[in-house]
Design an enzyme around this catalytic site. Structure first.
Site, PDB file in Angstrom:
ATOM      1  N   ASP A 166       0.853  -1.182   0.000  1.00 27.65           N
ATOM      2  CA  ASP A 166       0.000   0.000   0.000  1.00 27.65           C
ATOM      3  C   ASP A 166       0.894   1.238   0.000  1.00 27.65           C
ATOM      4  O   ASP A 166       2.110   1.138   0.216  1.00 27.65           O
ATOM      5  CB  ASP A 166      -0.900  -0.020   1.233  1.00 27.65           C
ATOM      6  CG  ASP A 166      -1.865   1.140   1.252  1.00 27.65           C
ATOM      7  OD1 ASP A 166      -2.294   1.564   0.177  1.00 27.65           O
ATOM      8  OD2 ASP A 166      -2.171   1.633   2.350  1.00 27.65           O
ATOM      9  N   LYS A 339     -16.510   7.824  -2.335  1.00 22.69           N
ATOM     10  CA  LYS A 339     -15.293   8.647  -2.323  1.00 22.69           C
ATOM     11  C   LYS A 339     -15.590  10.109  -1.992  1.00 22.69           C
ATOM     12  O   LYS A 339     -14.937  11.021  -2.494  1.00 22.69           O
ATOM     13  CB  LYS A 339     -14.566   8.552  -3.668  1.00 22.69           C
ATOM     14  CG  LYS A 339     -14.110   7.137  -4.010  1.00 22.69           C
ATOM     15  CD  LYS A 339     -13.407   7.095  -5.343  1.00 22.69           C
ATOM     16  CE  LYS A 339     -12.986   5.662  -5.669  1.00 22.69           C
ATOM     17  NZ  LYS A 339     -12.302   5.564  -6.978  1.00 22.69           N
ATOM     18  N   THR A 467      -2.776   1.377  -4.584  1.00 26.97           N
ATOM     19  CA  THR A 467      -3.232   2.512  -3.790  1.00 26.97           C
ATOM     20  C   THR A 467      -4.562   3.018  -4.314  1.00 26.97           C
ATOM     21  O   THR A 467      -4.948   2.744  -5.453  1.00 26.97           O
ATOM     22  CB  THR A 467      -2.178   3.646  -3.827  1.00 26.97           C
ATOM     23  OG1 THR A 467      -2.654   4.754  -3.092  1.00 26.97           O
ATOM     24  CG2 THR A 467      -1.897   4.071  -5.261  1.00 26.97           C
ATOM     25  N   GLY A 468      -5.241   3.768  -3.469  1.00 27.43           N
ATOM     26  CA  GLY A 468      -6.507   4.369  -3.865  1.00 27.43           C
ATOM     27  C   GLY A 468      -6.377   5.807  -4.297  1.00 27.43           C
ATOM     28  O   GLY A 468      -7.385   6.456  -4.584  1.00 27.43           O
ATOM     29  N   ASN A 578      -8.387  -1.376   5.012  1.00 24.45           N
ATOM     30  CA  ASN A 578      -8.638  -1.661   3.603  1.00 24.45           C
ATOM     31  C   ASN A 578      -7.568  -2.566   3.001  1.00 24.45           C
ATOM     32  O   ASN A 578      -7.700  -2.988   1.854  1.00 24.45           O
ATOM     33  CB  ASN A 578      -8.716  -0.354   2.808  1.00 24.45           C
ATOM     34  CG  ASN A 578      -7.456   0.472   2.946  1.00 24.45           C
ATOM     35  OD1 ASN A 578      -6.684   0.278   3.886  1.00 24.45           O
ATOM     36  ND2 ASN A 578      -7.249   1.387   2.034  1.00 24.45           N
TER      37      ASN A 578
END
Length: 808
Positions: A166, A339, A467-468, A578
């Site tokens: 991450d 989001k 990653t987000g 997450n």
């Protein structure tokens, strides 16, 4: 283990064969008839011809007329001296020992439990070794705080090929610092924050609170829009825009201020509670996301402070120490799917109802009013490595809010499709919102991230960052952290939405060589839907892969794809909830105790405190654990097969008679006190020092090929075991023919000494405990020879005489 099992089956068949020979004897046939068939003289007092017999623990092998055969009908009784079974050589009758007559006796069966204790020691030694590896990892002072939560896979750390990590909290510190505020036409950085503070002071210096029933609003920068939600747009001043942006950031969050109570002299902190509520000295902020804490701290630094919050209200303190109270009407929390998050508040002084919302630019672009700067500025901030948030607001009249509240409550009471109906009602409110500002927050890299990633890359480990964050932010972090080396190119996978676009983009990517791949979650989903095998094949050839805008489900899916298509070991590392699905899907999961809690740490196999510790965890402990387990496992198999080979050779010499070579005590002692400590001391062996393993990470690359433990090495150890077992048994029979009566003691002594010598020759780096284990085992064996000589068949011969003959 298959070879060992075959030996067990051979022994079992031979044992049954001997029993069948005895049971097939006809009970009606007299001993007189049997003597005549064998050519022996019959009659009273008749003596049999000269014979030599080999009595043993389970029967005897007799020599008749120069030909050796098993006496199935007349099995002699073994001669026992001091509780030990005496073996007679086929060509020699020991002096002062009477001839042994063949008498009917049931052969003693070979006890399989003794052999199974040797074979099961493989699993026992490996499990004990893995526990020792975990203890060594937790006691390493160079990686403090490391916790091993499983004792079954420490050697997996030495064969990793893919590391999936991450970004936020793993490669970065997850300590957010507010860096940029963009209003569309003007941008403020860290060096111009004092200008924002001066605008806020001027704005609230002009504010005069009015009662809520008057319908008016405060003068100056905060005119009321309660009764004019659809008033024509008027170009606002910079001061007014800054005020609205800072106010929105101070209100739209889930942060709660916490105060530490200091008891008074009388021990009554309640009396001072009113004075402590708005004190700045002992106030801390708590929130699920460090981004929100960074934003609230920034608003405090410019003059607008969050001082109190509960479930229904929220209070802010202005630079003039004035308290602004707001009533929380609705909260829409942040989710990984939406989001974004929103809040509807009513200011108590004016009665104005405002809907504030903030979120990622991809989610907010379709919600806010049309503008020509949002996308461009988001890209600019992302290229600087900043995390961006879009802040907007919408003023609501009392009628608009009541209509929304009725529809919202009705949707929450629905029985069918409740979530969809609630989302639809909220989306009806998220239209044509006023864009206030764009914020940029920096998340600094952890200490020594760059050298750690370079170390892992030199060790042959391919690193994938999942990653987000935005594509530009992820690309910037990949460059700054040296996840992508300076000499490598970056191929950004263009957004695709159908099969044809995915096919064209894959063909374009196929023509690139030695370049890192950056792909978004949406494009990844399309590629995996139509070209799963082709995409994984191309991605595995890249030295590094960056997947941005990934959901937790996609992270776990990527891990499983690598396991299915490459059959290589994967490791996942993360710090938040997450990342739990990704950590649990990998062959080896590592969690970091970070700012987001201990969900990942508790769900992982190994827990560390900083990302830089993973270098020593893999290069030193992972490498040593794998090589030690390989050596320990093969040595335990060698220890069991060599004694099985000696038993097979001994039985084959005497026509596979079911005669055990060693009694149960010797079998148990061989697998425990005689050889266990030297063999188990291999868990302390190391071929190179830890400093050298970190200095030359290329040594780790060789382990991924599995050469330390393979079918080739197993067959080599099998041949060594068969060769040594045969030499020990045949050599004992040939060299000590005159002392055949002591074949048990001679062969067993040679076996123990050979095992101790093999351990000594295998060790690369001697440790004090290794030396103690060698001498302790040897001392235990010599003591057992002296005090338990009846188990070794030494009999009447003294212990000193036996040692002298054996040494000679």
């Amino acid at each position: 283990m298959s070879c060992i099992t075959s030996f067990v089956s051979v022994f079992g068949r031979n044992r049954d064969r001997g029993g069948d020979l005895h049971r097939q004897r006809d009970p009606k046939r007299s001993e007189h008839v049997l003597r005549q068939e064998q050519g022996w003289p019959s009659g009273p007092g008749a003596e049999p011809p000269h014979q030599s017999s080999v009595p043993g623990p389970g029967g005897s092998v007799c020599r008749h007329g120069g030909a050796a055969r098993l006496c199935g009908s007349l099995v002699p009784q073994p001669v026992q001296i001091r509780g030990a079974f005496l073996l007679h050589h086929p060509h020699q009758v020991p002096k002062n020992e009477p001839d042994v007559w063949c008498q009917t006796s049931e052969p003693k069966n070979l006890d399989p439990d003794c052999l199974l204790s040797v074979f099961s020691s493989l699993r026992v030694n490996l499990d004990m070794g893995k526990s020792a590896y975990g203890w060594m990892i937790m006691k390493d002072e160079n990686i403090p705080g490391t916790v091993v939560r499983t004792s079954t896979i420490p050697e997996e750390l030495g064969r990793l090929v893919y590391l999936l990590t991450d970004k936020t909290g793993t490669l970065t510190q997850n300590e957010m610092i507010f860096k940029r505020l963009h209003l569309g036409t003007v941008s403020y950085g860290t060096d111009t924050m004092d200008e924002i503070q001066s605008h806020i002071i001027q704005s609230y210096a002009q504010v005069v609170p009015q009662p809520s029933g008057g319908g008016g609003g405060p003068s100056g920068a905060t005119p009321s829009r309660k009764t004019q939600p659809s008033a024509p747009k008027v170009r606002k001043s910079v001061s007014s825009r800054i005020h609205e942006a800072v106010k929105a950031i101070a209100l739209c969050h889930n942060v709660t201020p916490v105060y530490e109570s200091h008891p008074s002299v009388n021990g009554e902190p309640e009396s001072a509670e009113a004075d402590q509520d708005f004190s700045d000295d002992n106030r801390t902020y708590q929130a699920s996301s460090p981004d929100e804490v960074a934003l609230v701290r920034w608003t405090e630094s410019v003059g607008l402070t969050l001082v109190n919050r509960d479930l229904t209200s929220l209070q802010l303190k202005t630079p003039a120490a004035q308290i602004l109270s707001f009533h929380i009407l609705q909260i829409f929390p942040f989710t990984s799917e939406s989001k974004r998050m929103g809040i509807i508040v009513r200011e108590e002084s004016t009665g104005e109802i405002t809907f504030y919302m903030k979120g990622a630019d991809v989610a907010m672009a379709s919600i806010v009013q049309y503008n020509d700067w949002l996308e461009e500025e988001c890209g600019n901030m992302a290229r600087e490595g900043l995390r961006t948030l879009v802040v907007s607001k919408k003023c609501l009249s009392e009628e608009q809010y009541q209509d929304f509240e009725n529809r919202y409550n009705q949707a929450k009471l629905s029985i069918h499709d409740r979530a969809l109906k609630v989302a639809a009602v909220v989306e009806s409110l998220e239209r044509e919102m006023e864009l206030l500002c764009l914020t940029g927050v920096e998340d600094q890299l952890q200490a020594d991230v760059r050298p750690t990633l370079e170390l892992l890359r030199n060790a042959g480990i391919k690193i994938w960052m999942l990653t987000g964050d935005k594509l530009e932010t992820a690309t910037c972090i990949a460059k700054s952290s040296h996840l992508v080396s300076r000499s490598q190119d970056i191929h950004i996978f263009r957004p695709v939405s159908n099969r044809g676009e995915a096919h064209l983009e894959l063909n374009a990517f196929r023509r690139k060589h030695d370049c890192a791949l950056v792909i978004s979650g949406d494009s990844l989903e399309v590629c995996l839907r139509y070209y799963e095998h082709e995409f994984v094949e191309l991605a595995c050839q890249c030295p590094a892969v960056v997947c941005c805008r990934c959901s937790p489900t996609q992270k776990a899916q990527i891990v499983r794809l690598l396991q299915q298509h490459t059959a290589n070991r994967t490791c996942a590392i993360g710090d938040g909830g997450n990342d739990v699905s990704m950590i649990q899907a990998a062959d080896c999961g590592i969690g970091i105790e970070g700012k987001e809690g201990k969900q990942a740490s508790l769900a992982a196999d190994f827990s560390i405190t900083q990302f830089k510790h993973i270098g020593r965890l893999l290069m030193v402990h992972g490498r040593n654990s794998y090589k030690r387990s390989a050596a320990l496992g093969q040595f335990v198999m060698h220890r069991g097969m060599i004694i099985s080979t000696m038993q097979a050779v001994f039985s084959s010499i005497f026509y596979f008679a079911s005669v055990p070579l060693y009694q149960g005590f010797l079998m148990v002692g061989y697998a425990t006190i005689y050889t266990m400590f030297p063999v188990f001391s291999l868990v302390l062996d190391q071929d190179v020092k830890p400093e050298m393993a970190l200095l030359y990470p290329e040594l780790y690359k060789d382990l991924t090929k599995g050469r330390s433990l393979s079918f080739k090495t197993f067959l080599i150890w099998v041949l060594i075991s068969v060769y040594q077992g045969g030499i020990l048994m045949y050599g004992g029979l040939v060299l000590f023919e005159s002392e055949f009566v002591h074949v048990v003691a001679i062969s067993f002594t040679a076996l123990v000494l050979t095992e101790l010598l093999m351990v000594a020759l295998t060790i690369r780096t001697w440790h004090l405990f290794m030396v103690l284990a060698e001498f302790f085992s040897l001392g235990c064996y010599l003591a057992s020879l002296a005090f338990l000589n009846e188990y070794f068949g030494i009999g009447r011969v003294s212990f000193g005489a036996f040692l002298g003959r054996f040494a000679a």
